[in-house]
Design an enzyme around this catalytic site. Structure first.
Site, PDB file in Angstrom:
ATOM      1  CB  CYS A 212      23.154  48.646 -48.514  1.00  0.00           C
ATOM      2  SG  CYS A 212      21.445  48.624 -47.920  1.00  0.00           S
TER       3      CYS A 212
ATOM      4  CG  ASP B  25      24.684  50.843 -39.653  1.00  0.00           C
ATOM      5  OD1 ASP B  25      25.866  51.232 -39.744  1.00  0.00           O
ATOM      6  OD2 ASP B  25      23.765  51.294 -40.354  1.00  0.00           O
TER       7      ASP B  25
END
Length: 214
Positions: free
Chosen positions: A9, A132
Site C-alpha cells: 500500500c 489496522d
C-alpha cells in the site's frame, strides 16, 4: 510457497510499483489523502494504475472522501477496489458500491478484542475488511503509522468475508504475524519504507518473499 495474499500500500513511484508487481504483489494501494506522505495526484495514479492493470488488484485508498472525489477516481483511475480508511458509515459504503460497482474494502482500527465488533456491521456491505492498528494519540494519519497490535486477536475470526491484517508489519515479522493470527492476507505500507513515505524496492521484495514463504 503459500497462498498468502499480499497488498503493498501507498505506492507512489514507477520503480517501486514495478518492484511490487515483479515480486508478486496481489494488490497495490494508491493513496488519495493529501495529509499522507504517500498521497498521489490523479495523474500519478493513472500512470501507476496502468502499470498494474491486469497484473494486480488496484486499490484506491481514501479517507472520508466526498462522492465527487470518489467519482473522479473511479472515472480516471478505474480502480478495482475502493478502500475506506476513515470514519465512513456502512451506508456510505453501500451507496458507493451501488453507484460505481467497485469492490469495497473497509479499514477497522484495532487495539483490543472489543474493536472487532464493528467489523461485523461493515462486513454486511464491504467485500473485505482490513484490520489496522489504532493510530497513536495525536497522529495525523489513520493508518501507515507502523503501529502493531495483538495479532492473536484475529485468530479464528469468521466474518463471512475475507479480511486482511495490517499494522506494524515488515519483512522481519510478517511470517510470525501470519502464524500467530492465522490470516491468509496481509497489508504493508510503512514497513517497506526507507524514509517516511519513501518505499524501498528491496524491502518490498523482502516482504513479499517472507509473506509468500510463510
Amino acid at each position: 510457497m503459500s497462498d498468502i495474499k499480499v497488498k503493498i500500500c501507498g505506492l507512489s513511484t514507477e520503480d517501486t510499483m514495478e518492484a511490487a508487481l515483479e515480486a508478486g504483489a496481489d494488490m497495490v494501494g494508491l493513496m488519495f489523502y493529501p495529509k499522507s506522505p504517500r498521497h498521489v495526484s490523479l495523474s500519478q495514479a493513472c500512470r501507476l494504475a496502468d502499470m498494474a492493470r491486469g497484473k494486480a488488484e488496484i486499490v484506491a485508498v481514501t479517507v472520508n472522501m466526498d462522492l465527487d472525489g470518489l467519482s473522479r477516481i473511479k472515472e480516471l483511475v478505474a480502480p478495482d477496489t475502493i478502500q475506506f480508511h476513515g470514519s465512513e458509515a456502512p451506508e456510505s459504503l453501500a451507496a458507493v458500491k451501488v453507484m460505481h460497482g467497485t469492490g469495497i474494502m473497509k479499514a477497522v482500527a484495532v487495539s483490543e478484542a472489543a474493536d472487532l465488533e464493528q467489523a461485523q456491521y461493515y462486513a454486511i456491505v464491504a467485500d473485505r475488511i482490513l484490520f489496522d492498528a489504532k493510530p497513536p494519540a495525536g497522529a495525523d494519519l489513520p493508518g501507515g503509522n507502523g503501529v502493531a497490535y495483538d495479532w492473536a486477536l484475529l485468530k479464528g475470526l469468521d466474518l463471512g468475508k475475507p479480511y486482511m491484517l495490517s499494522g506494524g508489519l515488515d519483512p522481519s515479522n510478517v511470517a510470525e504475524a501470519i502464524r500467530v493470527s492465522g490470516v491468509s492476507e496481509v497489508d504493508v505500507s510503512s514497513g517497506v519504507e526507507r524514509d517516511k513515505g519513501v518505499k524501498d524496492a528491496d524491502l518490498i521484495r523482502a516482504f513479499l518473499a517472507a509473506a509468500k514463504g510463510a
